[in-house]
Design an enzyme around this catalytic site. Sequence first.
Site, mmCIF file in Angstrom:
data_model
loop_
_atom_site.group_PDB
_atom_site.id
_atom_site.type_symbol
_atom_site.label_atom_id
_atom_site.label_comp_id
_atom_site.label_asym_id
_atom_site.label_seq_id
_atom_site.Cartn_x
_atom_site.Cartn_y
_atom_site.Cartn_z
ATOM 1 N N HIS A 96 0.737 -1.265 -0.053
ATOM 2 C CA HIS A 96 0.086 0.124 0.122
ATOM 3 C C HIS A 96 0.837 1.217 0.014
ATOM 4 C CE1 HIS A 96 -4.449 1.196 1.112
ATOM 5 N NE2 HIS A 96 -4.001 1.615 -0.157
ATOM 6 N N ASP A 119 -9.949 0.091 4.260
ATOM 7 C CA ASP A 119 -8.678 -0.764 4.615
ATOM 8 C C ASP A 119 -8.921 -0.992 6.176
ATOM 9 O OD1 ASP A 119 -5.965 -1.315 5.316
ATOM 10 O OD2 ASP A 119 -5.269 0.344 4.318
ATOM 11 N N HIS A 121 -6.826 -0.803 8.126
ATOM 12 C CA HIS A 121 -5.816 0.237 8.588
ATOM 13 C C HIS A 121 -5.785 1.655 8.029
ATOM 14 C CE1 HIS A 121 -3.985 -3.975 8.484
ATOM 15 N NE2 HIS A 121 -3.662 -3.521 9.609
ATOM 16 N N ASP A 123 -3.039 3.920 7.638
ATOM 17 C CA ASP A 123 -1.785 3.986 6.895
ATOM 18 C C ASP A 123 -1.679 5.344 6.815
ATOM 19 O OD1 ASP A 123 -1.868 1.329 6.220
ATOM 20 O OD2 ASP A 123 -2.527 1.341 4.338
ATOM 21 N N HIS A 136 4.336 1.145 4.050
ATOM 22 C CA HIS A 136 3.091 0.985 3.609
ATOM 23 C C HIS A 136 1.842 1.229 4.892
ATOM 24 C CE1 HIS A 136 1.913 -3.310 5.530
ATOM 25 N NE2 HIS A 136 2.585 -2.637 6.407
ATOM 26 N N ASP A 227 -7.568 -1.685 0.019
ATOM 27 C CA ASP A 227 -6.647 -2.670 0.495
ATOM 28 C C ASP A 227 -7.348 -3.768 0.672
ATOM 29 O OD1 ASP A 227 -4.881 -4.135 2.301
ATOM 30 O OD2 ASP A 227 -3.937 -2.444 3.307
ATOM 31 N N ASP A 229 -6.830 -6.195 2.656
ATOM 32 C CA ASP A 229 -7.131 -6.591 4.029
ATOM 33 C C ASP A 229 -8.409 -5.937 4.703
ATOM 34 O OD1 ASP A 229 -6.199 -4.030 5.153
ATOM 35 O OD2 ASP A 229 -4.021 -4.834 5.321
ATOM 36 N N GLU A 272 -1.976 -5.310 -1.594
ATOM 37 C CA GLU A 272 -1.934 -6.160 -0.433
ATOM 38 C C GLU A 272 -2.378 -7.529 -0.926
ATOM 39 O OE1 GLU A 272 0.122 -5.387 2.103
ATOM 40 O OE2 GLU A 272 0.405 -3.343 2.034
HETATM 41 N N1 ARG Z 1 -0.239 0.463 11.406
HETATM 42 C C1 ARG Z 1 0.806 -0.483 11.068
HETATM 43 C C2 ARG Z 1 2.071 0.134 10.748
HETATM 44 O O1 ARG Z 1 2.129 1.506 10.366
HETATM 45 C C3 ARG Z 1 0.227 -1.517 10.063
HETATM 46 C C4 ARG Z 1 0.050 -0.969 8.818
HETATM 47 C C5 ARG Z 1 -0.494 -2.009 7.546
HETATM 48 N N2 ARG Z 1 -0.782 -1.325 6.505
HETATM 49 C C6 ARG Z 1 -1.076 -1.989 5.307
HETATM 50 N N3 ARG Z 1 -1.299 -1.324 4.275
HETATM 51 N N4 ARG Z 1 -1.504 -3.140 5.219
HETATM 52 O O2 ARG Z 1 2.875 -0.622 10.381
HETATM 53 MN MN MN Z 2 -3.339 -0.437 3.534
HETATM 54 MN MN MN Z 3 -4.510 -2.486 5.834
#
Ligand code: ARG
Ligand code: MN
Ligand code: MN
Length: 314
Positions: A96, A119, A121, A123, A136, A227, A229, A272
Amino acid sequence: RSVGIIGAPFSGGQPKDGVQLGPDLIRAAGLVNRLKEQGCDVKDYGNLAFESVSSDEPVGLAKRPRAVGRANQQLADAVRRIKHDGHTCVMLGGDHSLAIGSIHGHAASGSEVSVVWVDAHADINTPLTTTTGNIHGQPMSYVIHELHNKIPVIPNFSWIKPCIAAKDIVYIGLRDVDPGEHYILKYLGIKTFSMSELDRLGIAKVMEQTCDHIFTKVKKPIHLSYDIDALDPSVAPATGTPVVGGLTYREGVYITEHICQTDLLSAVDIVEVNPKRGRTEDEVQSTVNAAVDLVLGCFGRVREGSHPADYKMP
Ligand code: ARG
Ligand code: MN
Ligand code: MN
Ligand code: MN
């Protein structure tokens, strides 16, 4: 609808091998032909070739900054070209961190854009709030105007100009947000629909309110950054940072159907998908099929079915 596809087989925004295989896997599942079958003009621009960066020591906490900065610069150029060619851009990742280049290239191609970020998250860590150092987990922080003075100098990042206003962002599906990220979201007043809001409102109201929010003034083109996920791990297990309690397949597809109906979709990221994180071939296929169905939903596929205007009943 005319679709331009760009593959970005890049994994340097996170530590897990395999996410660079996403673009070819999603194509192998028949993406291009299925888009054509539903009436799209498709041009596949192929995959970007990323040069390896020989020495790429962390800068502060940020890992592999030079590779991430360079890859995103290449992607930004490609996305800008695809937009100039008149297509809706589909960027197949990769991790990402690629949203930096995809959003930047999209915004550079014309007017301001709004971002719908789907997502688990946010990010939105800055290079200073990150705890993992993985870029990411940071892409949004580089493209938001209001965070510009929180971003330190990083090699190969100097080309990045913030291009998105906090008010033009909506998040859907959040359920794993770091403390620093939560602070930023509240501090900037960014519109978020976490899984709790989704449980309360249902996906139909979430999408109505998403569009109410991004359409309050002018109707800007939409950048959908998806994303995989965001989906529940029972649907999309083959990804690097799965989080329980995610979107159902139906909620995930509904988001794309609703965005499609706005007629403002201008660029999509699907990121992802990591086949090496699937424990079985079924897990990989389920994840890849979901990714394909999300793209099809973005370009007019409806679950009630459809027929060509010139259909003749035998
Ligand atoms: N918040 C965590 C980090 O900053 C997880 C990020 C996950 N991001 C993703 N694109 N899957 O590392
Ligand atoms: Mn993401
Ligand atoms: Mn994510
Ligand atoms: Mn601007």
